[in-house]
Design a protein around this motif. Structure first.
Motif, PDB file in Angstrom:
ATOM      1  N   VAL A   1     -15.497 -13.439 -78.749  1.00 20.31           N
ATOM      2  CA  VAL A   1     -16.352 -13.924 -79.843  1.00 20.31           C
ATOM      3  C   VAL A   1     -15.535 -14.799 -80.790  1.00 20.31           C
ATOM      4  CG1 VAL A   1     -17.766 -13.201 -81.825  1.00 20.31           C
ATOM      5  CG2 VAL A   1     -17.838 -11.902 -79.677  1.00 20.31           C
ATOM      6  N   GLU A   2     -16.155 -15.879 -81.235  1.00 21.63           N
ATOM      7  CA  GLU A   2     -15.514 -16.796 -82.182  1.00 21.63           C
ATOM      8  C   GLU A   2     -16.403 -16.959 -83.416  1.00 21.63           C
ATOM      9  OE1 GLU A   2     -13.381 -19.568 -78.752  1.00 21.63           O
ATOM     10  OE2 GLU A   2     -15.196 -20.275 -79.740  1.00 21.63           O
ATOM     11  N   VAL A   3     -15.774 -17.068 -84.567  1.00 14.80           N
ATOM     12  CA  VAL A   3     -16.496 -17.292 -85.823  1.00 14.80           C
ATOM     13  C   VAL A   3     -16.124 -18.685 -86.319  1.00 14.80           C
ATOM     14  CG1 VAL A   3     -16.915 -16.457 -88.169  1.00 14.80           C
ATOM     15  CG2 VAL A   3     -16.425 -14.829 -86.315  1.00 14.80           C
ATOM     16  N   TRP A   4     -17.127 -19.538 -86.450  1.00 14.66           N
ATOM     17  CA  TRP A   4     -16.920 -20.942 -86.805  1.00 14.66           C
ATOM     18  C   TRP A   4     -17.411 -21.228 -88.208  1.00 14.66           C
ATOM     19  CZ3 TRP A   4     -14.620 -24.713 -83.693  1.00 14.66           C
ATOM     20  CH2 TRP A   4     -14.235 -24.263 -82.416  1.00 14.66           C
ATOM     21  N   ARG A   5     -16.720 -22.156 -88.867  1.00 17.49           N
ATOM     22  CA  ARG A   5     -17.106 -22.623 -90.201  1.00 17.49           C
ATOM     23  C   ARG A   5     -16.637 -24.062 -90.339  1.00 17.49           C
ATOM     24  NH1 ARG A   5     -17.976 -19.872 -95.342  1.00 17.49           N
ATOM     25  NH2 ARG A   5     -17.781 -18.003 -94.086  1.00 17.49           N
ATOM     26  N   GLY A   6     -17.510 -24.930 -90.784  1.00 20.44           N
ATOM     27  CA  GLY A   6     -17.118 -26.317 -91.015  1.00 20.44           C
ATOM     28  C   GLY A   6     -16.495 -26.984 -89.802  1.00 20.44           C
ATOM     29  N   GLY A   7     -16.951 -26.618 -88.616  1.00 20.20           N
ATOM     30  CA  GLY A   7     -16.422 -27.244 -87.416  1.00 20.20           C
ATOM     31  C   GLY A   7     -15.049 -26.755 -86.996  1.00 20.20           C
ATOM     32  N   LEU A   8     -14.538 -25.729 -87.667  1.00 27.47           N
ATOM     33  CA  LEU A   8     -13.232 -25.160 -87.332  1.00 27.47           C
ATOM     34  C   LEU A   8     -13.381 -23.677 -87.002  1.00 27.47           C
ATOM     35  CD1 LEU A   8     -11.116 -26.791 -90.203  1.00 27.47           C
ATOM     36  CD2 LEU A   8     -11.006 -27.371 -87.765  1.00 27.47           C
ATOM     37  N   LEU A   9     -12.507 -23.203 -86.117  1.00 21.00           N
ATOM     38  CA  LEU A   9     -12.502 -21.793 -85.754  1.00 21.00           C
ATOM     39  C   LEU A   9     -11.880 -20.998 -86.892  1.00 21.00           C
ATOM     40  CD1 LEU A   9     -12.947 -19.655 -83.505  1.00 21.00           C
ATOM     41  CD2 LEU A   9     -10.627 -20.157 -82.722  1.00 21.00           C
ATOM     42  N   GLU A  10     -12.643 -20.101 -87.492  1.00 26.46           N
ATOM     43  CA  GLU A  10     -12.115 -19.331 -88.626  1.00 26.46           C
ATOM     44  C   GLU A  10     -11.539 -17.988 -88.195  1.00 26.46           C
ATOM     45  OE1 GLU A  10     -14.766 -18.566 -91.983  1.00 26.46           O
ATOM     46  OE2 GLU A  10     -12.985 -18.247 -93.222  1.00 26.46           O
ATOM     47  N   SER A  11     -12.207 -17.295 -87.296  1.00 30.97           N
ATOM     48  CA  SER A  11     -11.759 -15.978 -86.847  1.00 30.97           C
ATOM     49  C   SER A  11     -12.174 -15.806 -85.388  1.00 30.97           C
ATOM     50  CB  SER A  11     -12.396 -14.855 -87.693  1.00 30.97           C
ATOM     51  OG  SER A  11     -12.016 -14.962 -89.059  1.00 30.97           O
ATOM     52  N   LEU A  12     -11.561 -14.840 -84.736  1.00 28.25           N
ATOM     53  CA  LEU A  12     -11.954 -14.562 -83.352  1.00 28.25           C
ATOM     54  C   LEU A  12     -11.774 -13.076 -83.055  1.00 28.25           C
ATOM     55  CD1 LEU A  12      -9.144 -14.101 -81.632  1.00 28.25           C
ATOM     56  CD2 LEU A  12      -9.029 -16.582 -81.823  1.00 28.25           C
ATOM     57  N   HIS A  13     -12.445 -12.651 -82.001  1.00 23.05           N
ATOM     58  CA  HIS A  13     -12.430 -11.238 -81.622  1.00 23.05           C
ATOM     59  C   HIS A  13     -12.163 -11.114 -80.123  1.00 23.05           C
ATOM     60  CE1 HIS A  13     -14.205 -10.059 -85.503  1.00 23.05           C
ATOM     61  NE2 HIS A  13     -14.911 -11.158 -85.387  1.00 23.05           N
ATOM     62  N   THR A  14     -11.219 -10.243 -79.781  1.00 19.67           N
ATOM     63  CA  THR A  14     -10.921  -9.988 -78.376  1.00 19.67           C
ATOM     64  C   THR A  14     -11.487  -8.627 -77.975  1.00 19.67           C
ATOM     65  OG1 THR A  14      -8.815  -8.876 -78.807  1.00 19.67           O
ATOM     66  CG2 THR A  14      -8.758 -11.280 -78.588  1.00 19.67           C
ATOM     67  N   GLY A  15     -11.634  -8.432 -76.676  1.00 12.93           N
ATOM     68  CA  GLY A  15     -12.177  -7.154 -76.236  1.00 12.93           C
ATOM     69  C   GLY A  15     -11.965  -6.894 -74.762  1.00 12.93           C
ATOM     70  N   HIS A  16     -12.417  -5.705 -74.370  1.00  7.42           N
ATOM     71  CA  HIS A  16     -12.427  -5.272 -72.979  1.00  7.42           C
ATOM     72  C   HIS A  16     -13.868  -4.976 -72.596  1.00  7.42           C
ATOM     73  CE1 HIS A  16      -8.093  -4.715 -73.391  1.00  7.42           C
ATOM     74  NE2 HIS A  16      -8.320  -3.995 -74.472  1.00  7.42           N
ATOM     75  N   GLY A  17     -14.239  -5.272 -71.375  1.00  6.96           N
ATOM     76  CA  GLY A  17     -15.606  -4.983 -70.956  1.00  6.96           C
ATOM     77  C   GLY A  17     -15.694  -4.767 -69.459  1.00  6.96           C
ATOM     78  N   VAL A  18     -16.645  -3.948 -69.061  1.00  4.35           N
ATOM     79  CA  VAL A  18     -16.869  -3.661 -67.641  1.00  4.35           C
ATOM     80  C   VAL A  18     -18.370  -3.596 -67.377  1.00  4.35           C
ATOM     81  CG1 VAL A  18     -16.684  -1.899 -65.817  1.00  4.35           C
ATOM     82  CG2 VAL A  18     -14.708  -2.392 -67.285  1.00  4.35           C
ATOM     83  N   VAL A  19     -18.782  -4.219 -66.269  1.00  5.84           N
ATOM     84  CA  VAL A  19     -20.110  -4.000 -65.695  1.00  5.84           C
ATOM     85  C   VAL A  19     -19.862  -3.319 -64.367  1.00  5.84           C
ATOM     86  CG1 VAL A  19     -22.236  -5.044 -64.829  1.00  5.84           C
ATOM     87  CG2 VAL A  19     -21.003  -6.122 -66.740  1.00  5.84           C
ATOM     88  N   CYS A  20     -20.521  -2.190 -64.168  1.00  2.00           N
ATOM     89  CA  CYS A  20     -20.176  -1.386 -63.013  1.00  2.00           C
ATOM     90  C   CYS A  20     -21.425  -0.750 -62.429  1.00  2.00           C
ATOM     91  CB  CYS A  20     -19.123  -0.397 -63.508  1.00  2.00           C
ATOM     92  SG  CYS A  20     -19.041   1.222 -62.963  1.00  2.00           S
ATOM     93  N   ASP A  21     -21.364  -0.397 -61.135  1.00  2.00           N
ATOM     94  CA  ASP A  21     -22.528   0.252 -60.521  1.00  2.00           C
ATOM     95  C   ASP A  21     -22.306   1.762 -60.446  1.00  2.00           C
ATOM     96  OD1 ASP A  21     -20.990   0.856 -58.259  1.00  2.00           O
ATOM     97  OD2 ASP A  21     -21.714  -0.889 -57.148  1.00  2.00           O
ATOM     98  N   ALA A  22     -23.295   2.466 -59.919  1.00  2.00           N
ATOM     99  CA  ALA A  22     -23.256   3.931 -59.979  1.00  2.00           C
ATOM    100  C   ALA A  22     -22.209   4.538 -59.051  1.00  2.00           C
ATOM    101  CB  ALA A  22     -24.637   4.507 -59.678  1.00  2.00           C
ATOM    102  N   SER A  23     -21.739   3.733 -58.085  1.00  2.88           N
ATOM    103  CA  SER A  23     -20.663   4.230 -57.220  1.00  2.88           C
ATOM    104  C   SER A  23     -19.313   4.101 -57.914  1.00  2.88           C
ATOM    105  CB  SER A  23     -20.642   3.429 -55.908  1.00  2.88           C
ATOM    106  OG  SER A  23     -20.107   2.128 -56.127  1.00  2.88           O
ATOM    107  N   GLY A  24     -19.316   3.421 -59.044  1.00 10.16           N
ATOM    108  CA  GLY A  24     -18.066   3.224 -59.773  1.00 10.16           C
ATOM    109  C   GLY A  24     -17.434   1.878 -59.481  1.00 10.16           C
ATOM    110  N   GLN A  25     -18.066   1.096 -58.626  1.00  7.05           N
ATOM    111  CA  GLN A  25     -17.503  -0.224 -58.300  1.00  7.05           C
ATOM    112  C   GLN A  25     -17.677  -1.177 -59.479  1.00  7.05           C
ATOM    113  OE1 GLN A  25     -19.173  -2.205 -54.828  1.00  7.05           O
ATOM    114  NE2 GLN A  25     -17.953  -4.028 -55.298  1.00  7.05           N
ATOM    115  N   VAL A  26     -16.584  -1.817 -59.852  1.00  9.25           N
ATOM    116  CA  VAL A  26     -16.622  -2.784 -60.961  1.00  9.25           C
ATOM    117  C   VAL A  26     -17.199  -4.102 -60.450  1.00  9.25           C
ATOM    118  CG1 VAL A  26     -15.220  -4.130 -62.582  1.00  9.25           C
ATOM    119  CG2 VAL A  26     -14.678  -1.718 -62.152  1.00  9.25           C
ATOM    120  N   ARG A  27     -18.298  -4.529 -61.057  1.00  7.32           N
ATOM    121  CA  ARG A  27     -18.905  -5.804 -60.656  1.00  7.32           C
ATOM    122  C   ARG A  27     -18.329  -6.971 -61.464  1.00  7.32           C
ATOM    123  NH1 ARG A  27     -24.008  -5.315 -58.322  1.00  7.32           N
ATOM    124  NH2 ARG A  27     -24.130  -3.369 -57.137  1.00  7.32           N
TER     125      ARG A  27
END
Lengths: 335, 335
Positions: free
Chosen positions: A9-35
């Motif tokens: 995620v990026e937070v913009w102001r006046g055409g410039l990047l003011e702040s940003l956010h990093t993260g971890h994410g997973v989409v996975c099925d019921a068998s546990g397989q990471v999609r």
């Protein structure tokens, strides 16, 4: 935890990047397989309130919650905002149990509903424990506790209610919890991995084919959340608005420190994300981006646009910036 | 902006790392030499309210503010919390100018002072523009505007007040601003680098030897901030409490989206930091860590400990976590 996180995620102001956010994410099925995965699927996180449906499993599985309505089950999974509708429902629930506010252990919290909050200030009324956003979860704990015949201190780590919650949590995430913290509401919150949490959500997503108590409990809780988005959070809140935007076909839940989960029955998938810095504006934007990319949320829906590309207004009401999905994150359709 | 940022702050719960914050920081002297740096000194940031003393330079230099008291100069540099003391002083200032609330362009804001906020709700009073945390800065703009004989829309980018603010900002930071955004209070906010902002703070820190209008203005604004920490922010706030803890020998200022600056006359140094994700809990912790490491803030002072190693309490008042300086950041004394 942050070194391999990706910018979501990026937070913009006046055409410039003011702040940003990093993260971890997973989409996975019921068998546990990471999609799909972003950052480190094995990152250890506290799910916080995003796992309330896991904490509520023993309530339903045990039969303790047999007489509860879908509305009550939705409240058991809720981080509600303490609006009149939530407070009245939890108060009635406590009354049905023959209990009162002082039997809760979640602590008091000022209502997050502006109408009720202002009315209480004007009336000189102090907030109670039922106003706490977790009071529905705690009413569920008390209902289970009656069944288990445990002591009054139901948030203690060794109390039968929490022992049952931990067992269900570890079984459904498929991960032995590496530890626990005390949550804002004083209940233990068990750590797991982003992948474990996504796997648990996928199990909820596909539940329905079997006849075991756990599977029936998963269906009951998931369907209660999807049927009552207003009770899971409240007017104006991301969980409520985005679940409505998805027509009750996806259950989603936020957690403190920027966790968000989703269970998608139509796709048989579960999603879990954690923004490393704990910012809710970012977790709401990132989960919306993933749900859009998975094809279950309309990018143009007003509820989506309030989180994904949200316009930041200043105190005079001028548009001064925006909260955007980061370039390169969730581009195009996730197959 | 995030790729080379360093981890400055960690949030712990139950013995596990729950969240973390990365940032950029520079300690620099008045010649512009970087003494210490973390992350990217050249990272472009919006200083937001951390640069109010720069925006106030034309007010003093021009002679427009000749009749203003140190209390008014402190308010011109303030992000006050709209407590009675702040609101009354700014209202009097407007009255002295023969102006009123409607002449401000900062927008209304609910007072951040809980006593006044609750009293206003109970009395059914709506917030005014003087309650806006930037109203002192805007009273300064209006004072300068009277001197410059500009039009009423003093926050327009081409208005003489903002042209003067930009010129002073670029000269003192030593950086041609790469752009501007509109701030929460509708004034332009000029982007610069972390190093440029630290350099500006160092110039304020060493001001006092010369006799030019700019140098005298720097001394007046810096000394007003150090003399009136209660007016720069308010009771319970980081700027106020940490300036008091340093015995009025250091001026510090926060800005939205997690910027923090310090000017340290005794060392002839300036400091600027930006937490990449914009979290204030982290900028307060990181600036406290740097000030401790520079030897100007007592690590054991209660005001320090509320930011550096701050205990997180839950709704029942239990200690459930802490906000800590990251391991490896600011270890030992910064020589």
């Amino acid at each position: 935890m942050g070194t391999v996180a990706v910018t979501m995620v990026e937070v913009w102001r006046g055409g410039l990047l003011e702040s940003l956010h990093t993260g971890h994410g997973v989409v996975c099925d019921a068998s546990g397989q990471v999609r799909h995965a972003w950052g480190d699927p094995g990152a250890v996180i506290f799910p916080r309130s995003s796992c309330k449906m896991l904490q509520a499993l023993p309530l339903v599985e045990s039969g303790a919650g047999a007489g509860l309505s879908p509305r009550q089950l939705a409240l058991a999974c809720a981080s509600h905002q303490g609006a009149a509708v939530h407070v009245e429902a939890v108060s009635r629930w406590l009354g049905d149990l023959g209990l009162r506010d002082g039997d809760l252990r979640c602590g008091t919290e000022v209502s997050r509903d502006s109408d009720l909050r202002l009315a209480m200030i004007r009336a000189g009324e102090e907030p109670c424990q039922v106003h706490n956003n977790c009071s529905g979860k705690h009413a569920g704990f008390l209902t289970l506790n009656r069944h288990l015949k445990g002591g009054a201190e139901y948030v203690d780590i060794a109390h039968p209610v929490q022992v049952a919650a931990r067992a269900a949590f570890e079984e459904v995430t498929g991960v032995d919890s590496p530890g626990y913290g005390i949550d804002g509401c004083s209940a233990p919150n068990f750590a797991t991995t982003v992948q474990g949490l996504a796997h648990a959500m996928a199990r909820f997503a596909v539940a329905g084919g079997g006849s075991g108590a756990r599977e029936r409990a998963m269906v009951a809780l998931r369907d209660a959340m999807m049927a009552h988005p207003d009770l899971v959070a409240g007017e104006g809140r991301a969980c409520t608005e985005l679940m409505r935007a998805m027509g009750g076909r996806v259950a989603i839940k936020t957690g403190a420190e920027a966790v968000f989960v989703a269970m998608i029955p139509d796709l048989g998938l579960g999603v879990a994300i954690k923004i490393t810095d704990g910012a809710t504006r970012a977790s709401e934007c990132a989960i919306a981006a993933i749900l859009v990319a998975l094809g279950v949320l309309d990018a143009g829906h007003p509820a989506t646009r309030r989180r994904l590309g949200a316009v930041l207004e200043n105190r005079a009401g001028l548009a001064v910036g925006s909260v955007e999905k980061a370039r390169g994150f969730c581009e195009g359709r996730l197959g």
